[in-house]
Design a protein around this motif. Structure first.
Motif, mmCIF file in Angstrom:
data_model
loop_
_atom_site.group_PDB
_atom_site.id
_atom_site.type_symbol
_atom_site.label_atom_id
_atom_site.label_comp_id
_atom_site.label_asym_id
_atom_site.label_seq_id
_atom_site.Cartn_x
_atom_site.Cartn_y
_atom_site.Cartn_z
ATOM 1 N N GLU A 282 0.855 -1.102 0.041
ATOM 2 C CA GLU A 282 -0.064 -0.004 0.066
ATOM 3 C C GLU A 282 0.814 1.149 -0.148
ATOM 4 N N ASP A 283 2.203 1.069 0.241
ATOM 5 C CA ASP A 283 3.076 2.384 0.089
ATOM 6 C C ASP A 283 3.393 2.776 -1.279
ATOM 7 N N GLN A 284 3.094 2.042 -2.006
ATOM 8 C CA GLN A 284 3.316 2.400 -3.440
ATOM 9 C C GLN A 284 2.418 3.351 -3.858
ATOM 10 N N GLY A 285 3.013 4.478 -4.640
ATOM 11 C CA GLY A 285 2.290 5.578 -5.228
ATOM 12 C C GLY A 285 3.247 6.883 -5.203
ATOM 13 N N ARG B 189 13.855 31.628 2.461
ATOM 14 C CA ARG B 189 14.215 32.400 1.403
ATOM 15 C C ARG B 189 13.239 31.832 0.467
ATOM 16 N N GLY B 190 12.205 31.155 0.694
ATOM 17 C CA GLY B 190 10.984 31.109 -0.168
ATOM 18 C C GLY B 190 10.765 29.330 0.197
ATOM 19 N N GLY B 191 9.926 28.834 -0.792
ATOM 20 C CA GLY B 191 9.554 27.411 -0.772
ATOM 21 C C GLY B 191 9.340 27.049 -2.181
ATOM 22 N N GLU B 192 8.945 25.659 -2.243
ATOM 23 C CA GLU B 192 8.771 24.844 -3.331
ATOM 24 C C GLU B 192 8.108 23.511 -3.069
ATOM 25 N N THR B 193 7.484 23.055 -4.195
ATOM 26 C CA THR B 193 6.992 21.617 -3.897
ATOM 27 C C THR B 193 7.444 20.849 -5.199
ATOM 28 N N SER B 194 7.882 19.536 -4.668
ATOM 29 C CA SER B 194 8.162 18.537 -5.821
ATOM 30 C C SER B 194 7.376 17.082 -5.471
ATOM 31 N N GLU B 195 7.498 16.200 -6.526
ATOM 32 C CA GLU B 195 6.689 15.012 -6.502
ATOM 33 C C GLU B 195 7.858 13.797 -6.845
ATOM 34 N N THR B 196 7.571 12.788 -6.102
ATOM 35 C CA THR B 196 8.570 11.498 -6.547
ATOM 36 C C THR B 196 7.551 10.344 -6.282
ATOM 37 N N ARG B 197 8.015 9.342 -7.104
ATOM 38 C CA ARG B 197 7.019 8.010 -6.877
ATOM 39 C C ARG B 197 7.889 6.876 -6.229
ATOM 40 N N LEU B 198 7.065 6.118 -5.591
ATOM 41 C CA LEU B 198 7.754 4.987 -5.131
ATOM 42 C C LEU B 198 7.067 3.480 -5.680
ATOM 43 N N LYS B 199 7.821 2.761 -6.165
ATOM 44 C CA LYS B 199 7.453 1.371 -6.644
ATOM 45 C C LYS B 199 7.673 0.251 -5.546
ATOM 46 N N VAL B 200 6.992 -0.346 -5.206
ATOM 47 C CA VAL B 200 7.180 -1.489 -4.399
ATOM 48 C C VAL B 200 7.212 -2.921 -5.000
#
Length: 322
Positions: free
Chosen positions: A109-112, A122-133
């Motif tokens: 269930e952790d996959q996603g 100094r500011g902020g940002e958002t980033s995505e990553t994927r986990l495959k199990v």
């Protein structure tokens, strides 16, 4: 305020203030691999523009797609986290630019897809990553039905492999590495843990000429994980003895009978010779007796006896009755 409320508040603040400057960049590895039951690492780090130093992290939030509550939140010097989740570095602090997420005892269930939101001074940002199990399948086990299956009787070979993820495939190969998979029937079951159980049945017709079959399990990428080979006996009788044993017994019997046949032939031949010799000797003796007789009336009797003994010596079926 609960963790869900904190997460919503943090996301709102970051999205509003993220445009305050391009000094901060959150770089995450596009895809991470996790092994079922092991530790997984989602790699992300904060990068700053050249010349920007002494950056202080004010907020970090990790969230999984489809899950409302954040997995890990750092805000106002405090860290709130879900079980099995933490920063990758145990001694992490607000000046550590490694904001990677660490997950213990990885489950299916952790996959996603995961989102990492970082807010600094100094500011902020958002980033995505994927986990495959992934989970490795067990070594295939082959069961014969019936248990005493042979090449002559035929039957079914059942191959099982469990505990794998994602869904894999069982393939069959003959002794010459020819593919028999299309002749088999495979079933797939998903367990409560999300792992898969694979089962494949290969039917062997009576008179099969193959002495062994190999069952191999392949993962979703087409890589072979493990295999097992089953040797099919060439034949068994009702008592379970292999077909090779009767042939061995026959060979032993032949070794015993052959000398007896030779001896018997010699005995028969010897008897024939003895009868022949005895017949000739009896005829010769009788002729000598007849020659010494002076009475002419016995001549006919001697001639008849001569024919009789000739019959004994040569086996004439037309011998006169005495």
């Amino acid at each position: 305020m609960d963790m869900a409320s904190i997460g919503i508040f943090i996301f709102a603040v970051i999205y509003i203030t993220a445009g305050n400057g391009g000094f901060v960049n959150v770089q995450c590895k596009t895809e991470n691999m996790g092994q079922y039951g092991q530790q997984s690492l989602l790699e992300c780090a904060v990068k700053t523009s050249q010349g920007v130093t002494d950056v202080v992290i004010r907020t970090v939030s990790w969230k999984k797609e489809g899950v409302d509550e954040p997995l890990l939140v750092f805000h106002k010097g405090q860290t709130i986290k879900q079980p099995r989740c933490s920063f990758a570095e145990p001694s992490w602090n607000n000046r550590n630019m490694n904001v990677s997420l660490h997950i213990t005892n990885t489950a299916v269930e952790d996959q996603g897809v995961y989102t990492c939101v970082v807010m600094t001074d100094r500011g902020g940002e958002t980033s995505e990553t994927r986990l495959k199990v992934t989970a490795k399948y067990s070594k295939p086990a082959i069961i014969a039905e019936p248990e005493k299956l042979t090449q002559s009787t035929g039957g079914t070979l059942v191959c099982n492999s469990v505990g794998g993820y994602p869904k894999g495939e069982i393939r069959w190969f003959g002794e010459l590495n020819e593919d028999w998979t299309k002749s088999a029937k495979m079933e797939v079951k998903k367990t409560e843990s999300g792992l898969f159980e694979l089962s494949s049945e290969l039917t062997l017709l009576p008179g099969s000429t193959y002495s062994m079959y190999t069952c191999a399990v392949f993962n979703t990428s087409g890589g072979k994980e493990d295999e097992t080979t089953f040797e099919v006996p060439d034949g068994q009788d009702a008592s379970g003895r292999s077909g090779k044993e009767p042939r061995k017994q026959s060979a032993q019997i032949t070794k015993i009978v052959a000398p007896l046949v030779v001896i018997g032939s010699l005995i028969v031949g010897l008897l024939v010779v003895m009868v022949f010799v005895y017949g000739r000797r009896s005829r010769r003796d009788h002729q000598e007796v007849c020659a010494s007789e002076s009475d002419a009336e016995k001549g006919g009797h001697c001639e008849m006896d001569k024919e009789y003994y000739d019959t004994l010596a040569w086996g004439d079926v037309n011998a006169p009755n005495s």
